[in-house]
Write a protein that holds these residues in place. Sequence first.
Motif, PDB file in Angstrom:
ATOM      1  N   ASP A  54       0.526  -1.229   0.269  1.00  0.00           N
ATOM      2  CA  ASP A  54       0.240  -0.080   0.234  1.00  0.00           C
ATOM      3  C   ASP A  54       0.780   1.132   0.090  1.00  0.00           C
ATOM      4  O   ASP A  54       0.239   2.689  -0.590  1.00  0.00           O
ATOM      5  CB  ASP A  54      -1.297   0.268   1.213  1.00  0.00           C
ATOM      6  CG  ASP A  54      -2.166  -1.370   0.964  1.00  0.00           C
ATOM      7  OD1 ASP A  54      -2.461  -1.626   0.197  1.00  0.00           O
ATOM      8  OD2 ASP A  54      -2.391  -1.104   2.078  1.00  0.00           O
ATOM      9  N   ALA A  55       2.360   1.088   0.636  1.00  0.00           N
ATOM     10  CA  ALA A  55       3.408   1.995   0.729  1.00  0.00           C
ATOM     11  C   ALA A  55       3.650   2.837  -0.658  1.00  0.00           C
ATOM     12  O   ALA A  55       4.203   3.761  -0.666  1.00  0.00           O
ATOM     13  CB  ALA A  55       4.051   1.850   1.685  1.00  0.00           C
ATOM     14  N   LEU A  56       3.263   1.341  -1.571  1.00  0.00           N
ATOM     15  CA  LEU A  56       4.065   1.888  -2.910  1.00  0.00           C
ATOM     16  C   LEU A  56       3.572   3.196  -3.428  1.00  0.00           C
ATOM     17  O   LEU A  56       2.221   3.312  -4.171  1.00  0.00           O
ATOM     18  CB  LEU A  56       3.930   0.166  -3.970  1.00  0.00           C
ATOM     19  CG  LEU A  56       4.676  -0.653  -3.534  1.00  0.00           C
ATOM     20  CD1 LEU A  56       3.807  -1.690  -4.389  1.00  0.00           C
ATOM     21  CD2 LEU A  56       5.927  -0.380  -3.535  1.00  0.00           C
ATOM     22  N   PRO A  57       4.514   4.345  -4.350  1.00  0.00           N
ATOM     23  CA  PRO A  57       4.109   5.810  -4.523  1.00  0.00           C
ATOM     24  C   PRO A  57       3.226   4.801  -6.049  1.00  0.00           C
ATOM     25  O   PRO A  57       3.790   3.808  -6.741  1.00  0.00           O
ATOM     26  CB  PRO A  57       5.068   5.905  -4.871  1.00  0.00           C
ATOM     27  CG  PRO A  57       6.232   5.282  -5.337  1.00  0.00           C
ATOM     28  CD  PRO A  57       5.954   4.167  -4.127  1.00  0.00           C
ATOM     29  N   GLU A  58       1.985   5.799  -6.208  1.00  0.00           N
ATOM     30  CA  GLU A  58       1.685   5.455  -8.124  1.00  0.00           C
ATOM     31  C   GLU A  58       2.661   6.372  -9.009  1.00  0.00           C
ATOM     32  O   GLU A  58       2.484   7.156  -9.047  1.00  0.00           O
ATOM     33  CB  GLU A  58       0.364   6.123  -8.009  1.00  0.00           C
ATOM     34  CG  GLU A  58      -0.732   5.455  -6.866  1.00  0.00           C
ATOM     35  CD  GLU A  58      -1.220   3.852  -6.918  1.00  0.00           C
ATOM     36  OE1 GLU A  58      -1.281   3.890  -8.268  1.00  0.00           O
ATOM     37  OE2 GLU A  58      -1.474   3.703  -6.343  1.00  0.00           O
ATOM     38  N   LEU A  59       2.965   5.174  -9.896  1.00  0.00           N
ATOM     39  CA  LEU A  59       3.705   5.702 -10.656  1.00  0.00           C
ATOM     40  C   LEU A  59       3.689   5.140 -11.616  1.00  0.00           C
ATOM     41  O   LEU A  59       3.321   4.444 -12.113  1.00  0.00           O
ATOM     42  CB  LEU A  59       5.313   5.386 -10.421  1.00  0.00           C
ATOM     43  CG  LEU A  59       6.005   5.948  -9.607  1.00  0.00           C
ATOM     44  CD1 LEU A  59       7.080   5.251  -8.168  1.00  0.00           C
ATOM     45  CD2 LEU A  59       6.334   7.533  -9.455  1.00  0.00           C
ATOM     46  N   THR A  60       4.194   5.316 -13.242  1.00  0.00           N
ATOM     47  CA  THR A  60       3.491   5.578 -14.366  1.00  0.00           C
ATOM     48  C   THR A  60       5.406   5.070 -15.165  1.00  0.00           C
ATOM     49  O   THR A  60       5.709   5.945 -15.132  1.00  0.00           O
ATOM     50  CB  THR A  60       3.060   6.556 -15.575  1.00  0.00           C
ATOM     51  OG1 THR A  60       1.627   6.052 -15.002  1.00  0.00           O
ATOM     52  CG2 THR A  60       2.239   5.301 -16.233  1.00  0.00           C
ATOM     53  N   SER A  61       5.385   4.372 -15.266  1.00  0.00           N
ATOM     54  CA  SER A  61       6.953   3.400 -16.446  1.00  0.00           C
ATOM     55  C   SER A  61       7.518   4.553 -17.091  1.00  0.00           C
ATOM     56  O   SER A  61       5.564   3.963 -18.347  1.00  0.00           O
ATOM     57  CB  SER A  61       6.657   2.068 -16.298  1.00  0.00           C
ATOM     58  OG  SER A  61       7.896   1.759 -17.371  1.00  0.00           O
ATOM     59  N   ASP A  62       8.413   5.309 -17.133  1.00  0.00           N
ATOM     60  CA  ASP A  62       8.526   5.720 -18.462  1.00  0.00           C
ATOM     61  C   ASP A  62       9.453   4.910 -19.141  1.00  0.00           C
ATOM     62  O   ASP A  62       9.440   5.356 -20.435  1.00  0.00           O
ATOM     63  CB  ASP A  62       8.896   6.843 -18.058  1.00  0.00           C
ATOM     64  CG  ASP A  62      10.483   6.400 -17.406  1.00  0.00           C
ATOM     65  OD1 ASP A  62      10.251   5.724 -16.424  1.00  0.00           O
ATOM     66  OD2 ASP A  62      11.175   7.453 -17.349  1.00  0.00           O
ATOM     67  N   GLN A  63       9.682   4.318 -18.937  1.00  0.00           N
ATOM     68  CA  GLN A  63      10.857   2.546 -20.140  1.00  0.00           C
ATOM     69  C   GLN A  63      10.724   1.713 -19.484  1.00  0.00           C
ATOM     70  O   GLN A  63      10.468   1.452 -17.802  1.00  0.00           O
ATOM     71  CB  GLN A  63      11.831   2.659 -19.912  1.00  0.00           C
ATOM     72  CG  GLN A  63      12.950   2.810 -20.758  1.00  0.00           C
ATOM     73  CD  GLN A  63      14.428   3.630 -20.719  1.00  0.00           C
ATOM     74  OE1 GLN A  63      14.064   4.411 -20.499  1.00  0.00           O
ATOM     75  NE2 GLN A  63      14.789   2.665 -21.483  1.00  0.00           N
ATOM     76  N   THR A  64      10.469   0.466 -19.783  1.00  0.00           N
ATOM     77  CA  THR A  64      10.593  -1.221 -19.655  1.00  0.00           C
ATOM     78  C   THR A  64      11.411  -1.870 -20.614  1.00  0.00           C
ATOM     79  O   THR A  64      11.410  -1.663 -21.569  1.00  0.00           O
ATOM     80  CB  THR A  64       9.227  -1.558 -19.409  1.00  0.00           C
ATOM     81  OG1 THR A  64       8.477  -1.030 -18.773  1.00  0.00           O
ATOM     82  CG2 THR A  64       8.919  -3.553 -19.179  1.00  0.00           C
TER      83      THR A  64
END
Length: 332
Positions: A54-64
């Motif tokens: 639940d503590a993981l920040p909300e992020l969108t991967s910019d590169q994978t």
Amino acid sequence: MTDPLHPALDFSDFFTQLQHSELAPWVDPLQQRINEKLTRLNHGDMPGWLAAFDALPELTSDQTDLDRGSLLIGTEQGCSSDQHQQLEQAMRQLMPWRKGPYSVFGVEIDTEWRSDMKWDRLKDSIAPLHNRNVLDIGCGNGYHCWRMLAAGARRVIGIDPSWKFLLQFRALKKYLGELPVELLPLGIEELPQKMQIFDTVFSMGVFYHRRSPIDHLLELQSFLRPGGELVLETLIIDGDAQQMLLPADRYAQMRNVWFLPSAEALCGWLERCGYQQVRCVDINQTSIEEQRATDWMQYHSLAQFLDPNDPNRTVEGYPAPKRGLFIAQRAY
């Protein structure tokens, strides 16, 4: 009991996807087994693991990039310094990390095992995974599952009964999105028998933990479609077709190690079980570069399991860990 509706423990989307796949006939029994385990779930550490998720920040991967040694999931430029710190703190709450490595928005998760080294040894020897349904048994947190997807697999299902491994996998999948890869918190004995649906079945680092090796080989065969490929990696010893080690107690400080055959002996066992085109494609003595304690796995590792005066022996006096990679086909 832990709330089964927590997103880290919710498999509903996965089972919905399976309804429209070759695995559709197995949705109900798999869903029943998962629901039974969730109903009984009462692990004392689970609240802390869920809090970390639940503590993981909300992020969108910019590169994978899942086709490299340290799997790339986002870059450091894709998050703020506060988010980077928040991410690292949450991921550290899920330690120890044993399989990897991973690079997650600049957080470098240096795992106990350099699992990429094993992948490099096997990737050119197996049948191409393009468009294959793949089962990875004893997958840990799923590192190799992501490599299998990157190699072209249509769908990858990993199984491992460890709830911590599931939370590690789900923490990574949070940033990878809805890719056709899932980890089920099941042991091999909890899978429906005689599925005969997978094009490739991986069993890596599992065989020597099974009390009945022949039953395990037959069990693996039951998951393969006719003509499907088994990729088996396990501890072995040197010797001829009659050589096998059954440790008296611990082996390299592991309690649950049973049968360590020679490569020739294991090839014979596979053939006796009806496999075809059986071959050993790699033998490698595990090095302290491949398995070691790190800042993300701070317990004893291989260096402490070897004789300090002879790195070719374990602390118990047995031959040091040597792993063989075997490939075989189920008969048509």
